[in-house]
Design an enzyme around this catalytic site. Sequence first.
Site, PDB file in Angstrom:
ATOM      1  N   PRO A 131     -46.400  -7.765 -20.530  1.00 11.68           N
ATOM      2  CA  PRO A 131     -46.240  -9.082 -19.917  1.00 11.68           C
ATOM      3  C   PRO A 131     -45.579  -9.010 -18.542  1.00 11.68           C
ATOM      4  O   PRO A 131     -44.423  -8.622 -18.419  1.00 11.68           O
ATOM      5  CB  PRO A 131     -45.350  -9.837 -20.918  1.00 11.68           C
ATOM      6  CG  PRO A 131     -45.471  -9.079 -22.191  1.00 11.68           C
ATOM      7  CD  PRO A 131     -45.658  -7.659 -21.789  1.00 11.68           C
ATOM      8  N   GLU A 132     -46.321  -9.329 -17.508  1.00 11.08           N
ATOM      9  CA  GLU A 132     -45.776  -9.432 -16.157  1.00 11.08           C
ATOM     10  C   GLU A 132     -46.132 -10.820 -15.638  1.00 11.08           C
ATOM     11  O   GLU A 132     -46.607 -11.669 -16.386  1.00 11.08           O
ATOM     12  CB  GLU A 132     -46.322  -8.309 -15.284  1.00 11.08           C
ATOM     13  CG  GLU A 132     -46.040  -6.927 -15.896  1.00 11.08           C
ATOM     14  CD  GLU A 132     -46.033  -5.772 -14.906  1.00 11.08           C
ATOM     15  OE1 GLU A 132     -45.901  -6.006 -13.699  1.00 11.08           O
ATOM     16  OE2 GLU A 132     -46.146  -4.624 -15.367  1.00 11.08           O
ATOM     17  N   LYS A 159     -41.241 -14.529 -15.012  1.00  6.01           N
ATOM     18  CA  LYS A 159     -41.633 -14.101 -16.355  1.00  6.01           C
ATOM     19  C   LYS A 159     -41.142 -15.077 -17.423  1.00  6.01           C
ATOM     20  O   LYS A 159     -41.203 -14.778 -18.614  1.00  6.01           O
ATOM     21  CB  LYS A 159     -41.087 -12.702 -16.634  1.00  6.01           C
ATOM     22  CG  LYS A 159     -41.626 -11.637 -15.695  1.00  6.01           C
ATOM     23  CD  LYS A 159     -41.071 -10.282 -16.073  1.00  6.01           C
ATOM     24  CE  LYS A 159     -41.510  -9.224 -15.094  1.00  6.01           C
ATOM     25  NZ  LYS A 159     -41.004  -7.879 -15.468  1.00  6.01           N
ATOM     26  N   ARG A 197     -36.832   2.244 -17.508  1.00  3.56           N
ATOM     27  CA  ARG A 197     -38.236   1.834 -17.572  1.00  3.56           C
ATOM     28  C   ARG A 197     -39.138   3.018 -17.245  1.00  3.56           C
ATOM     29  O   ARG A 197     -38.808   3.853 -16.416  1.00  3.56           O
ATOM     30  CB  ARG A 197     -38.508   0.706 -16.574  1.00  3.56           C
ATOM     31  CG  ARG A 197     -37.709  -0.577 -16.813  1.00  3.56           C
ATOM     32  CD  ARG A 197     -38.178  -1.324 -18.036  1.00  3.56           C
ATOM     33  NE  ARG A 197     -37.587  -2.644 -18.091  1.00  3.56           N
ATOM     34  CZ  ARG A 197     -38.164  -3.734 -17.584  1.00  3.56           C
ATOM     35  NH1 ARG A 197     -39.323  -3.637 -16.961  1.00  3.56           N
ATOM     36  NH2 ARG A 197     -37.574  -4.906 -17.677  1.00  3.56           N
TER      37      ARG A 197
END
Length: 270
Positions: A2-3, A51, A256
């Site tokens: 999800p971006e 987001k 990340r």
Amino acid sequence: MPEGDTVWQTAKRLHHALAGRSLTRFDLRVPRFATADLTGRTVLDVTPRGKHLLTRIEGGLTLHSHLRMDGAWRVFETGRRWHGGPAHQIRAVLGNVSHTAVGYRLPVLALLRTEDEAGVVGHLGPDLLGPDWDTGTALANLLSDPGRALGEALLDQRNLAGIGNVYKSELAFLARVTPWLPVGGLPEGVPERLVVTAHRLLDANKSTFDRRTTPGGTAAARSSRLYVYGREGLPCLRCGSLIRKATQGDGGGGERVTYWCPGCQSGPTA
């Protein structure tokens, strides 16, 4: 993953299914709001902000949700069987006579007054897909800490809202620098192009529905959906070097995953 573009798509689906209709079901499966009952109230709109998702409901209330890594909203015709995960992963159910929206694995879910939305999204920088998008402000934010690694600066939603791991890696590749290069070390003109390219890519992908793509140019490049993300060990579409993967700090204490090409991208590495 999800971006910003995924969240924009999700908001569009939710808005189409819920906006302008009265709720016949409202079920929040989190302890703090488990007793909240807004059945009978009308959903006014569903708006993405970076987001974040803001579902505004009659009576001055907003349901705030965030997908983070693996959250998802699914929309079904009312009466159809739900799918998206086991029942114990359901965090929210919003239904009307025609559609039911089911939120799975939502790590952030809160009911707040609409007038208090700034408390959850007011810290965000310009939204790459929002009406507040401003290239100059985003560029100034990105350059405000010259010693910060590019990857961390791009992920910081206070600089510009909507970029995640995928676009972080792809944007660094397109700029021909590694995500570990300090922002102040970017060649002249590159920061400006990065910001413009980020907006162009998210806008181009916002309606592709799970077919996010960044490559262009050669036929070989166009045959792949992404240049580097998820391509560890595969040859670079430009130079043939093997794509590498490592972790990088996200600026908030987390790590990340990051992908890059050692042949095309200059600068420090992990």
